[in-house]
Design a protein around this motif. Sequence first.
Motif, PDB file in Angstrom:
ATOM      1  N   LEU A 105      39.297  11.889  58.672  1.00  0.00           N
ATOM      2  CA  LEU A 105      40.249  12.849  58.875  1.00  0.00           C
ATOM      3  C   LEU A 105      39.646  14.120  59.582  1.00  0.00           C
ATOM      4  O   LEU A 105      40.078  14.587  60.335  1.00  0.00           O
ATOM      5  N   SER A 106      38.646  14.266  59.305  1.00  0.00           N
ATOM      6  CA  SER A 106      37.956  15.407  59.872  1.00  0.00           C
ATOM      7  C   SER A 106      37.590  15.073  61.340  1.00  0.00           C
ATOM      8  O   SER A 106      37.560  16.262  62.095  1.00  0.00           O
ATOM      9  N   LYS A 107      37.219  14.083  61.527  1.00  0.00           N
ATOM     10  CA  LYS A 107      36.774  13.641  62.900  1.00  0.00           C
ATOM     11  C   LYS A 107      38.095  13.669  63.794  1.00  0.00           C
ATOM     12  O   LYS A 107      38.178  14.125  65.008  1.00  0.00           O
ATOM     13  N   LEU A 108      39.239  13.229  63.203  1.00  0.00           N
ATOM     14  CA  LEU A 108      40.138  13.136  63.821  1.00  0.00           C
ATOM     15  C   LEU A 108      41.038  14.559  64.358  1.00  0.00           C
ATOM     16  O   LEU A 108      41.595  14.835  65.168  1.00  0.00           O
ATOM     17  N   LEU A 109      40.651  15.330  63.206  1.00  0.00           N
ATOM     18  CA  LEU A 109      41.295  16.853  63.246  1.00  0.00           C
ATOM     19  C   LEU A 109      40.108  17.764  63.754  1.00  0.00           C
ATOM     20  O   LEU A 109      40.529  19.011  63.570  1.00  0.00           O
ATOM     21  N   HIS A 110      39.145  17.417  64.235  1.00  0.00           N
ATOM     22  CA  HIS A 110      38.270  18.204  64.703  1.00  0.00           C
ATOM     23  C   HIS A 110      37.456  19.141  63.901  1.00  0.00           C
ATOM     24  O   HIS A 110      37.280  20.397  64.396  1.00  0.00           O
ATOM     25  N   LYS A 111      37.319  18.744  62.542  1.00  0.00           N
ATOM     26  CA  LYS A 111      36.417  19.673  61.816  1.00  0.00           C
ATOM     27  C   LYS A 111      35.058  19.286  61.725  1.00  0.00           C
ATOM     28  O   LYS A 111      34.807  18.190  61.697  1.00  0.00           O
ATOM     29  N   LYS A 112      34.250  20.277  61.278  1.00  0.00           N
ATOM     30  CA  LYS A 112      32.861  20.057  60.959  1.00  0.00           C
ATOM     31  C   LYS A 112      32.423  19.500  59.685  1.00  0.00           C
ATOM     32  O   LYS A 112      33.215  19.887  58.642  1.00  0.00           O
ATOM     33  N   VAL A 113      31.661  18.333  59.440  1.00  0.00           N
ATOM     34  CA  VAL A 113      31.473  18.014  58.211  1.00  0.00           C
ATOM     35  C   VAL A 113      29.951  18.159  57.588  1.00  0.00           C
ATOM     36  O   VAL A 113      29.093  17.749  58.521  1.00  0.00           O
ATOM     37  N   ILE A 114      29.925  18.663  56.594  1.00  0.00           N
ATOM     38  CA  ILE A 114      28.416  18.797  55.700  1.00  0.00           C
ATOM     39  C   ILE A 114      28.383  18.038  54.646  1.00  0.00           C
ATOM     40  O   ILE A 114      29.423  17.804  53.903  1.00  0.00           O
ATOM     41  N   ILE A 115      27.372  17.368  54.676  1.00  0.00           N
ATOM     42  CA  ILE A 115      27.200  16.145  53.331  1.00  0.00           C
ATOM     43  C   ILE A 115      25.940  16.671  52.527  1.00  0.00           C
ATOM     44  O   ILE A 115      25.050  16.833  53.259  1.00  0.00           O
ATOM     45  N   LYS A 116      26.116  17.103  51.469  1.00  0.00           N
ATOM     46  CA  LYS A 116      25.263  17.458  50.528  1.00  0.00           C
ATOM     47  C   LYS A 116      24.844  16.277  49.710  1.00  0.00           C
ATOM     48  O   LYS A 116      25.477  15.692  48.872  1.00  0.00           O
ATOM     49  N   MET A 117      23.629  15.675  49.994  1.00  0.00           N
ATOM     50  CA  MET A 117      23.115  14.431  49.126  1.00  0.00           C
ATOM     51  C   MET A 117      22.849  15.124  47.861  1.00  0.00           C
ATOM     52  O   MET A 117      22.110  15.966  47.650  1.00  0.00           O
ATOM     53  N   THR A 118      23.171  14.157  46.889  1.00  0.00           N
ATOM     54  CA  THR A 118      23.072  14.589  45.207  1.00  0.00           C
ATOM     55  C   THR A 118      21.957  13.866  44.550  1.00  0.00           C
ATOM     56  O   THR A 118      21.488  14.350  43.646  1.00  0.00           O
ATOM     57  N   SER A 119      21.842  12.583  44.932  1.00  0.00           N
ATOM     58  CA  SER A 119      20.873  11.981  43.965  1.00  0.00           C
ATOM     59  C   SER A 119      20.115  10.855  44.572  1.00  0.00           C
ATOM     60  O   SER A 119      20.895  10.071  45.394  1.00  0.00           O
ATOM     61  N   ILE A 120      18.701  10.924  44.630  1.00  0.00           N
ATOM     62  CA  ILE A 120      18.047   9.692  45.209  1.00  0.00           C
ATOM     63  C   ILE A 120      18.476   8.287  44.526  1.00  0.00           C
ATOM     64  O   ILE A 120      18.737   8.166  43.331  1.00  0.00           O
ATOM     65  N   LEU A 203      16.451  21.451  23.502  1.00  0.00           N
ATOM     66  CA  LEU A 203      17.715  21.527  24.000  1.00  0.00           C
ATOM     67  C   LEU A 203      17.902  20.278  25.236  1.00  0.00           C
ATOM     68  O   LEU A 203      17.096  20.485  25.993  1.00  0.00           O
ATOM     69  N   PHE A 204      19.017  19.458  25.039  1.00  0.00           N
ATOM     70  CA  PHE A 204      19.026  18.553  26.124  1.00  0.00           C
ATOM     71  C   PHE A 204      20.419  18.869  26.718  1.00  0.00           C
ATOM     72  O   PHE A 204      21.447  19.013  26.000  1.00  0.00           O
ATOM     73  N   VAL A 205      20.612  18.965  28.011  1.00  0.00           N
ATOM     74  CA  VAL A 205      21.692  19.376  28.761  1.00  0.00           C
ATOM     75  C   VAL A 205      22.080  17.964  29.761  1.00  0.00           C
ATOM     76  O   VAL A 205      21.091  17.952  30.647  1.00  0.00           O
ATOM     77  N   GLY A 206      23.263  17.194  29.728  1.00  0.00           N
ATOM     78  CA  GLY A 206      23.619  16.122  30.549  1.00  0.00           C
ATOM     79  C   GLY A 206      24.268  15.161  29.876  1.00  0.00           C
ATOM     80  O   GLY A 206      24.562  15.109  28.659  1.00  0.00           O
ATOM     81  N   HIS A 207      25.090  14.340  30.762  1.00  0.00           N
ATOM     82  CA  HIS A 207      25.591  13.518  30.215  1.00  0.00           C
ATOM     83  C   HIS A 207      25.122  12.375  29.465  1.00  0.00           C
ATOM     84  O   HIS A 207      24.120  11.943  29.815  1.00  0.00           O
ATOM     85  N   PHE A 208      25.793  11.726  28.589  1.00  0.00           N
ATOM     86  CA  PHE A 208      25.151  10.774  27.967  1.00  0.00           C
ATOM     87  C   PHE A 208      25.124   9.513  28.852  1.00  0.00           C
ATOM     88  O   PHE A 208      25.869   8.500  28.855  1.00  0.00           O
ATOM     89  N   SER A 209      24.197   9.167  29.539  1.00  0.00           N
ATOM     90  CA  SER A 209      24.135   7.887  30.489  1.00  0.00           C
ATOM     91  C   SER A 209      22.389   7.577  30.478  1.00  0.00           C
ATOM     92  O   SER A 209      21.662   8.467  30.017  1.00  0.00           O
ATOM     93  N   TRP A 210      22.090   6.134  30.743  1.00  0.00           N
ATOM     94  CA  TRP A 210      20.912   5.589  30.345  1.00  0.00           C
ATOM     95  C   TRP A 210      19.947   6.488  31.462  1.00  0.00           C
ATOM     96  O   TRP A 210      18.682   6.606  31.213  1.00  0.00           O
ATOM     97  N   GLU A 211      20.283   6.903  32.616  1.00  0.00           N
ATOM     98  CA  GLU A 211      19.645   7.650  33.624  1.00  0.00           C
ATOM     99  C   GLU A 211      19.243   8.953  33.193  1.00  0.00           C
ATOM    100  O   GLU A 211      17.964   9.705  33.714  1.00  0.00           O
ATOM    101  N   GLU A 293      17.371  11.558  39.562  1.00  0.00           N
ATOM    102  CA  GLU A 293      17.800  12.845  39.957  1.00  0.00           C
ATOM    103  C   GLU A 293      17.938  13.326  41.414  1.00  0.00           C
ATOM    104  O   GLU A 293      17.409  12.575  42.131  1.00  0.00           O
ATOM    105  N   GLY A 294      18.596  14.376  41.701  1.00  0.00           N
ATOM    106  CA  GLY A 294      18.570  14.823  43.089  1.00  0.00           C
ATOM    107  C   GLY A 294      17.894  16.235  42.832  1.00  0.00           C
ATOM    108  O   GLY A 294      16.489  16.209  43.178  1.00  0.00           O
TER     109      GLY A 294
END
Length: 388
Positions: A105-120, A203-211, A293-294
């Motif tokens: 949609l961004s390309k069709l409507l001529h919007k600039k797109v930024i992708i922030k990569m979050t996790s290796i 202290l541990f802060v994070g969702h309960f996931s194996w990662e 992580e990222g």
Amino acid sequence: MNVLMVTGAYYPEVSGAANQCRQLVNALSKEVSFTVLTTTRDPDLSPRSQFDDVDVLRVLLNERSFADYCKASLKLTRFFISRRKDFQIVHLHGFSLKSCLLTLLSKLLHKKVIIKMTSIGHDDPISMRQRGFLLNYFFSKADIYVCMNPEFEKLYQQSELPSNRYKQIPNCVDTNLFRPVTNGEKMTLRDQLGLPGEMKLILFVGHFSWEKGTDLLLNAWKRHVASTFPDTGIVFVGSTKPDHYEVDAELVKDVQQLAQPYINERIFFIEKTHKIEKYYQTADIFVLPSLREGLPNALLEAMACGLPVIFSRLRGITDWVVEEGVNGLLVEPGISDDLGKAIGRVFNGAVLAETLGWQARRTIEDRFSIDKVAEQHAGLYRELVPSV
């Protein structure tokens, strides 16, 4: 400038990406007009709301079914087209299937797109190749790729993406909110939060996931710390609800069984909080033995609060922030014995703990403060829309 922020969750829902997005929105609110577009699985959240004077629009995902995704896609498309005059830049925090639609949609409507990569291993350029033609094709159409650490840069250089589209901007921390407190303030906060006053708290802060390595921390504490340091405990802050997309239900079950003899005496589970800074300020050590992580927000927030941090050594990610023995401790990923020994080392050394915490705070002030990082994003927006 007008920017559409797209994220998988946003306040009052809690996630690292949501917190980063909100901090950036608040920091640049005088210079940039933001709209936030997000998805949710919580039917109680309003599809349209305002937080911090910013419009937040939510698309509900009821079930993980094809029909549900089709309905959500129609809602996203309707919103995007109806509000197309309200933004020039689409800033995607992470890349998923819905990002393909929004990029189209961004390309069709001529919007600039930024992708922030979050996790290796998830949305870096090499991993995107492995996720299929469709995802990779639309991923390749962004105008700018924001990477958070040198490991992302290395992977980006291995890809065929244009070198001039790469920008390295780290995550940020509000150092006025996330700050060290005095011992007196710490005891007051513990009383407010219902935590024991004299116990040394991990202290541990994070969702309960194996990662995230929740089970690694609990096993390390039980084997190497609980008996040797009987005045210690753990505070786990993070979602355990199995309907959360980042939560592993089997892991939650295993962790709760292991913790059962200690629950509400030496081990405490906090499902959700909008005052996470208070938990950092009541803790004595921060530990997060992640396998992937990222650039973890929790690590930066804990360091900003002057905590000695113990983290997995993730090349180009955590070892880019933490210098072993200077502003924190690094352990090999997935090895609970090493983790237990590192925790014992901090509890045995009051001077070490104080020095690590002081240097950690200094690192955040020098490299990751919200003002410095926000200005880099503002410069990026100006680069994409120079006529504004």
